[in-house]
Design an enzyme around this catalytic site. Structure first.
Site, short mmCIF file in Angstrom:
data_model
loop_
_atom_site.label_atom_id
_atom_site.label_comp_id
_atom_site.label_asym_id
_atom_site.label_seq_id
_atom_site.Cartn_x
_atom_site.Cartn_y
_atom_site.Cartn_z
N ASP A 65 0.84 -1.19 0.00
CA ASP A 65 0.00 0.00 0.00
C ASP A 65 0.88 1.25 0.00
O ASP A 65 1.96 1.25 -0.61
CB ASP A 65 -0.93 -0.04 1.22
CG ASP A 65 -2.30 0.56 0.93
OD1 ASP A 65 -2.37 1.80 0.78
OD2 ASP A 65 -3.28 -0.19 0.86
N ASP A 74 -3.62 3.67 17.75
CA ASP A 74 -4.27 2.37 17.72
C ASP A 74 -3.43 1.29 17.06
O ASP A 74 -3.86 0.13 16.98
CB ASP A 74 -5.61 2.47 16.98
CG ASP A 74 -6.59 3.38 17.67
OD1 ASP A 74 -6.59 3.40 18.92
OD2 ASP A 74 -7.36 4.08 16.98
N ASP A 94 3.24 6.79 6.05
CA ASP A 94 2.17 6.70 5.07
C ASP A 94 2.26 7.90 4.12
O ASP A 94 2.14 9.05 4.54
CB ASP A 94 0.81 6.69 5.77
CG ASP A 94 -0.32 6.23 4.86
OD1 ASP A 94 -0.24 6.46 3.64
OD2 ASP A 94 -1.30 5.64 5.37
N HIS A 100 -4.21 5.96 3.23
CA HIS A 100 -4.86 4.72 2.80
C HIS A 100 -4.28 3.49 3.47
O HIS A 100 -5.00 2.63 3.98
CB HIS A 100 -4.76 4.59 1.28
CG HIS A 100 -5.59 3.50 0.69
ND1 HIS A 100 -5.12 2.21 0.55
CD2 HIS A 100 -6.84 3.51 0.21
CE1 HIS A 100 -6.08 1.47 -0.01
NE2 HIS A 100 -7.13 2.23 -0.23
N ILE A 121 -9.84 2.57 17.27
CA ILE A 121 -10.17 1.55 16.28
C ILE A 121 -9.64 0.18 16.69
O ILE A 121 -8.47 0.01 17.01
CB ILE A 121 -9.59 1.92 14.90
CG1 ILE A 121 -10.14 3.28 14.45
CG2 ILE A 121 -9.90 0.84 13.87
CD1 ILE A 121 -11.66 3.34 14.35
N SER A 258 -11.50 -1.69 -1.04
CA SER A 258 -10.26 -1.69 -0.26
C SER A 258 -10.53 -2.11 1.18
O SER A 258 -9.84 -2.97 1.75
CB SER A 258 -9.61 -0.30 -0.25
OG SER A 258 -8.88 -0.07 -1.41
#
Length: 449
Positions: A65, A74, A94, A100, A121, A258
């Site tokens: 990714d 998290d 990222d 993403h 999360i 996704s």
């Protein structure tokens, strides 16, 4: 080759289907867990159905990714040191405007935070470790050329599952070769079907043996953006709350195949943890056999495939053959044994025909050298013969035989692999409609639902 990483806006009202959200859970400080409907959905009631059996501990999921923000509250401790073929580094940054890769990592392996981890999360497989493999930002097709190396890197660095929430219309034989390499090394591959709402093939999802994932909403209705045709299974992919990469505490609401792919990768990791003796193909079989097909449909359905992927640790499933129920990819380049060396360099510009030409050149050079050696030997023999007979000592004796080459190598014209591999213009990946949660203006994402 294009690098379309499918995820666009979803419209249409939800209709009755196979997934039903359970009773409202207890309120949490940041309300994030309350919004994660997947964890409480019928068949996905993680606290009762999944985690008493396994959290995925001991399993590594490679995430091909945009990289992952490893400092996300998290995800701390869940992100291994990987690599980034596009930007360099260990994959723990990222580079996507939407975060993403971080979103997908949290759907798979988020562990929450706060008292008893009750806030933030929680992924479906919070015991899993994520191996981040960056391949670009997903903007203007960046990163597609790195997918084959990324797959091989994942295999060579111990991944048991590879999540590819990415997709392109181009069918690249180098990528197919890498897919075959992964399947030959007992790795489960999971990829997004795409979000164009049509039935065009997307790769790597459409390679044989790859679990091709579509998306459904909380009522079990197929998402209007989900690609159809050749689907293996579908999974929750609408209104998915996940972690963003804008800060260590950012959350985003997103939708698309996704997110559904990340859910299925988490499920594959859970099954691999709970059934360590099963091969990758048998895990694929387990996912198919435990999927729930809506009433009135016949498997494989163009949109639902074999059904909605659902964790079931009580069903008695015949393991079946080691290769599993899906056809396996073949290696058109015969590079299956190249191993770690093939993933060390991000350069995949060398074509199959180029490799064949190099082999022919080597044959020609070796043939020329062999001929030269023969000539030298003959000259030496003749010279010695003349020196021995000229003095009259043994001229009547048998002469020294002249060496003759027994094989003249003939260069063979390279024969390319059969089949046509079309090239498509690049498309915009990662466009999965990610929104900040609560929705805010100004940071990426698709604000038009």
């Amino acid at each position: 080759m294009g690098f379309s990483r499918a995820l666009r806006g979803l419209g249409g009202a939800a209709l009755a289907g196979a997934l039903v959200v359970g009773g409202a859970p207890a309120a949490h400080a940041d309300q994030a867990r309350d919004t994660q409907w997947v964890l409480g959905a019928s068949g996905y009631d993680a606290a009762k159905v999944v985690w008493p059996h396994t959290t995925g501990k001991g399993i590594t999921v490679a995430l091909i990714d945009s990289g992952v923000r490893a400092t996300q509250v998290d995800l701390r401790g869940q992100i291994l040191q990987g690599t980034d073929f596009a930007f360099g580094g260990n994959g723990q940054t990222d580079h996507s405007p939407e975060g993403h890769g971080t979103q997908m990592a949290s759907v798979i392996a988020g562990h929450g935070h706060g008292p008893n981890g009750e806030d933030g999360i929680m992924g479906l497989a919070p015991g899993v470790k994520i191996l981040p493999i960056g391949i670009g930002t997903g903007v203007q097709g960046q990163g597609q050329d790195y997918v084959p190396q990324a797959i091989r890197y994942a295999v060579d660095h111990g991944a048991q599952v590879i999540n590819m929430s990415i997709g392109s219309a181009g069918a690249d034989p180098v990528e197919e070769s890498a897919v075959a390499y992964a399947e030959q090394h007992n790795v489960v591959l999971v990829a997004a079907a795409g979000n164009d709402g049509g039935n065009d093939k997307q790769y790597p999802a459409s390679w044989p043996g790859v679990i091709k994932v579509g998306a459904v909403d909380k009522t079990g209705k197929l998402s209007s953006e989900s690609q159809t045709g050749g689907i293996t299974v579908v999974a929750p992919g609408v209104d998915i709350l996940s972690d963003g990469a804008g800060s260590d505490t950012e959350m985003r609401m997103a939708h698309g195949t996704s997110d559904a792919t990340a859910v299925v990768s988490a499920l594959a990791a859970l099954y691999r943890s709970a059934h360590p003796s099963l091969t990758a193909g048998q895990i694929v079989n387990y996912i198919i056999k435990t999927a729930i097909l809506p009433k009135g449909l016949t498997a494989p359905d163009p949109g639902f495939g074999y059904g909605i992927a659902s964790p079931d640790f009580k069903m008695a499933v015949d393991a079946g053959p080691a290769a599993g129920p899906l056809p396996q990819a073949t290696d058109p380049l015969n590079q299956g044994g190249t191993g770690a060396n093939s993933s060390a360099s991000p350069d995949t510009s060398t074509t199959a025909s180029g490799s064949g030409s190099s082999s022919s050149t080597i044959v020609i050079v070796l043939g020329a050298l062999a001929a030269l050696v023969v000539v030298v030997v003959v000259i030496v023999v003749i010279a010695r013969s003349r020196r021995g007979g000229g003095g009259g000592g043994n001229s009547g004796g048998p002469g020294y035989p002249q060496a003759q080459p027994q094989y003249q190598p003939q260069p063979q014209a390279y024969q390319p692999p059969t089949g046509q591999y079309g090239q498509q213009p690049p498309q915009n990946p990662y466009n999965n409609g990610g929104q900040q949660y609560p929705p805010q203006q100004g940071y990426g994402g698709n604000q038009g639902r």
